[in-house]
Design a protein around this motif. Structure first.
Motif, PDB file in Angstrom:
ATOM      1  N   VAL A  24      29.328  58.385 108.910  1.00  0.00           N
ATOM      2  CA  VAL A  24      29.775  58.053 107.553  1.00  0.00           C
ATOM      3  C   VAL A  24      29.677  56.553 107.305  1.00  0.00           C
ATOM      4  O   VAL A  24      29.209  56.112 106.250  1.00  0.00           O
ATOM      5  CB  VAL A  24      31.228  58.543 107.330  1.00  0.00           C
ATOM      6  N   VAL A  25      30.114  55.752 108.270  1.00  0.00           N
ATOM      7  CA  VAL A  25      30.213  54.309 108.073  1.00  0.00           C
ATOM      8  C   VAL A  25      28.844  53.621 108.142  1.00  0.00           C
ATOM      9  O   VAL A  25      28.550  52.742 107.323  1.00  0.00           O
ATOM     10  CB  VAL A  25      31.189  53.686 109.092  1.00  0.00           C
ATOM     11  N   ARG A  26      28.013  54.004 109.083  1.00  0.00           N
ATOM     12  CA  ARG A  26      26.710  53.332 109.235  1.00  0.00           C
ATOM     13  C   ARG A  26      25.850  53.370 107.975  1.00  0.00           C
ATOM     14  O   ARG A  26      25.251  52.354 107.611  1.00  0.00           O
ATOM     15  CB  ARG A  26      25.941  53.917 110.418  1.00  0.00           C
ATOM     16  N   PRO A  27      25.739  54.507 107.281  1.00  0.00           N
ATOM     17  CA  PRO A  27      24.935  54.495 106.045  1.00  0.00           C
ATOM     18  C   PRO A  27      25.492  53.576 104.959  1.00  0.00           C
ATOM     19  O   PRO A  27      24.730  52.976 104.206  1.00  0.00           O
ATOM     20  CB  PRO A  27      24.959  55.956 105.585  1.00  0.00           C
ATOM     21  N   ILE A  28      26.803  53.437 104.894  1.00  0.00           N
ATOM     22  CA  ILE A  28      27.401  52.531 103.909  1.00  0.00           C
ATOM     23  C   ILE A  28      27.036  51.094 104.236  1.00  0.00           C
ATOM     24  O   ILE A  28      26.599  50.329 103.367  1.00  0.00           O
ATOM     25  CB  ILE A  28      28.934  52.713 103.859  1.00  0.00           C
ATOM     26  N   VAL A  29      27.194  50.718 105.502  1.00  0.00           N
ATOM     27  CA  VAL A  29      26.852  49.361 105.937  1.00  0.00           C
ATOM     28  C   VAL A  29      25.362  49.092 105.711  1.00  0.00           C
ATOM     29  O   VAL A  29      24.979  48.041 105.182  1.00  0.00           O
ATOM     30  CB  VAL A  29      27.247  49.153 107.422  1.00  0.00           C
ATOM     31  N   ALA A  30      24.518  50.050 106.065  1.00  0.00           N
ATOM     32  CA  ALA A  30      23.065  49.877 105.903  1.00  0.00           C
ATOM     33  C   ALA A  30      22.680  49.731 104.434  1.00  0.00           C
ATOM     34  O   ALA A  30      21.828  48.912 104.086  1.00  0.00           O
ATOM     35  CB  ALA A  30      22.328  51.054 106.533  1.00  0.00           C
ATOM     36  N   GLU A  31      23.311  50.502 103.554  1.00  0.00           N
ATOM     37  CA  GLU A  31      22.985  50.414 102.130  1.00  0.00           C
ATOM     38  C   GLU A  31      23.413  49.066 101.547  1.00  0.00           C
ATOM     39  O   GLU A  31      22.692  48.470 100.744  1.00  0.00           O
ATOM     40  CB  GLU A  31      23.643  51.556 101.362  1.00  0.00           C
ATOM     41  N   LEU A  32      24.577  48.575 101.951  1.00  0.00           N
ATOM     42  CA  LEU A  32      25.014  47.249 101.503  1.00  0.00           C
ATOM     43  C   LEU A  32      24.008  46.184 101.930  1.00  0.00           C
ATOM     44  O   LEU A  32      23.625  45.321 101.130  1.00  0.00           O
ATOM     45  CB  LEU A  32      26.393  46.922 102.086  1.00  0.00           C
ATOM     46  N   GLN A  33      23.564  46.257 103.172  1.00  0.00           N
ATOM     47  CA  GLN A  33      22.607  45.274 103.683  1.00  0.00           C
ATOM     48  C   GLN A  33      21.268  45.368 102.960  1.00  0.00           C
ATOM     49  O   GLN A  33      20.683  44.356 102.581  1.00  0.00           O
ATOM     50  CB  GLN A  33      22.401  45.480 105.186  1.00  0.00           C
ATOM     51  N   ARG A  34      20.801  46.583 102.763  1.00  0.00           N
ATOM     52  CA  ARG A  34      19.486  46.792 102.153  1.00  0.00           C
ATOM     53  C   ARG A  34      19.472  46.426 100.670  1.00  0.00           C
ATOM     54  O   ARG A  34      18.584  45.722 100.201  1.00  0.00           O
ATOM     55  CB  ARG A  34      19.064  48.251 102.341  1.00  0.00           C
ATOM     56  N   LYS A  35      20.474  46.886  99.928  1.00  0.00           N
ATOM     57  CA  LYS A  35      20.484  46.681  98.478  1.00  0.00           C
ATOM     58  C   LYS A  35      20.826  45.258  98.063  1.00  0.00           C
ATOM     59  O   LYS A  35      20.303  44.761  97.074  1.00  0.00           O
ATOM     60  CB  LYS A  35      21.492  47.618  97.817  1.00  0.00           C
ATOM     61  N   TYR A  36      21.733  44.624  98.797  1.00  0.00           N
ATOM     62  CA  TYR A  36      22.274  43.354  98.329  1.00  0.00           C
ATOM     63  C   TYR A  36      22.052  42.180  99.276  1.00  0.00           C
ATOM     64  O   TYR A  36      22.538  41.077  99.016  1.00  0.00           O
ATOM     65  CB  TYR A  36      23.773  43.503  98.035  1.00  0.00           C
ATOM     66  N   ALA A  37      21.322  42.384 100.359  1.00  0.00           N
ATOM     67  CA  ALA A  37      20.998  41.314 101.318  1.00  0.00           C
ATOM     68  C   ALA A  37      22.251  40.576 101.788  1.00  0.00           C
ATOM     69  O   ALA A  37      22.292  39.349 101.821  1.00  0.00           O
ATOM     70  CB  ALA A  37      19.981  40.346 100.729  1.00  0.00           C
ATOM     71  N   VAL A  38      23.281  41.333 102.134  1.00  0.00           N
ATOM     72  CA  VAL A  38      24.523  40.766 102.647  1.00  0.00           C
ATOM     73  C   VAL A  38      24.596  41.029 104.154  1.00  0.00           C
ATOM     74  O   VAL A  38      23.911  41.898 104.673  1.00  0.00           O
ATOM     75  CB  VAL A  38      25.766  41.375 101.954  1.00  0.00           C
ATOM     76  N   SER A  39      25.427  40.274 104.814  1.00  0.00           N
ATOM     77  CA  SER A  39      25.752  40.560 106.212  1.00  0.00           C
ATOM     78  C   SER A  39      26.957  41.478 106.200  1.00  0.00           C
ATOM     79  O   SER A  39      27.990  41.140 105.619  1.00  0.00           O
ATOM     80  CB  SER A  39      26.079  39.278 106.966  1.00  0.00           C
ATOM     81  N   ALA A  40      26.840  42.650 106.817  1.00  0.00           N
ATOM     82  CA  ALA A  40      27.918  43.630 106.789  1.00  0.00           C
ATOM     83  C   ALA A  40      28.034  44.317 108.145  1.00  0.00           C
ATOM     84  O   ALA A  40      27.042  44.489 108.845  1.00  0.00           O
ATOM     85  CB  ALA A  40      27.667  44.671 105.699  1.00  0.00           C
ATOM     86  N   ALA A  41      29.267  44.710 108.476  1.00  0.00           N
ATOM     87  CA  ALA A  41      29.513  45.396 109.743  1.00  0.00           C
ATOM     88  C   ALA A  41      30.862  46.100 109.689  1.00  0.00           C
ATOM     89  O   ALA A  41      31.748  45.721 108.910  1.00  0.00           O
ATOM     90  CB  ALA A  41      29.509  44.400 110.895  1.00  0.00           C
ATOM     91  N   GLU A  42      31.026  47.107 110.547  1.00  0.00           N
ATOM     92  CA  GLU A  42      32.341  47.695 110.765  1.00  0.00           C
ATOM     93  C   GLU A  42      33.128  46.709 111.608  1.00  0.00           C
ATOM     94  O   GLU A  42      32.661  46.282 112.673  1.00  0.00           O
ATOM     95  CB  GLU A  42      32.222  49.044 111.470  1.00  0.00           C
ATOM     96  N   VAL A  43      34.309  46.333 111.149  1.00  0.00           N
ATOM     97  CA  VAL A  43      35.042  45.250 111.810  1.00  0.00           C
ATOM     98  C   VAL A  43      36.465  45.610 112.232  1.00  0.00           C
ATOM     99  O   VAL A  43      37.111  44.814 112.914  1.00  0.00           O
ATOM    100  CB  VAL A  43      35.091  43.991 110.905  1.00  0.00           C
ATOM    101  N   ASP A  44      36.972  46.768 111.844  1.00  0.00           N
ATOM    102  CA  ASP A  44      38.362  47.096 112.158  1.00  0.00           C
ATOM    103  C   ASP A  44      38.530  48.602 112.307  1.00  0.00           C
ATOM    104  O   ASP A  44      37.701  49.373 111.825  1.00  0.00           O
ATOM    105  CB  ASP A  44      39.279  46.565 111.048  1.00  0.00           C
TER     106      ASP A  44
END
Length: 97
Positions: A24-44
């Motif tokens: 569930v979490v990995r696709p959300i992080v990947a979409e944020l990175q791909r669509k908006y060129a942000v650095s994103a990760a699961e952190v907590d």
């Protein structure tokens, strides 16, 4: 130069294992990175099945652009039906800091 960060506290739906959580979490992080060129990760909440903390950061020379990207990222996560957005923490760091 401006740096903006978002921290999302998420409650996941019907998740019974850490493996399901990653699916569930990995696709959300990947979409944020791909669509908006942000650095994103699961952190907590790494060891909890139904909770996740996702963080992201953006660097921009324009505060208006930075705010727009953060708004779009927040809408993307809030619109995902498989998660409930419990809280969002937004921070800005600028030249005055």
């Amino acid at each position: 130069m401006y740096v903006g960060t978002l921290s999302f506290d998420l409650l996941l739906g019907d998740v019974r294992s850490l493996k399901e959580k990653r699916s569930v979490v990995r696709p959300i992080v990947a979409e944020l990175q791909r669509k908006y060129a942000v650095s994103a990760a699961e952190v907590d909440h790494m060891d909890l099945h139904r909770r996740a903390g996702v963080g992201l950061a953006v660097v921009s020379g324009d505060l208006a652009h930075l705010t727009d990207v953060l708004d779009r990222c927040e809408r993307l996560v809030a619109g995902r039906p498989e998660v409930e957005l419990l809280s969002v923490r937004r921070r800005f760091h600028g030249e005055d800091d």
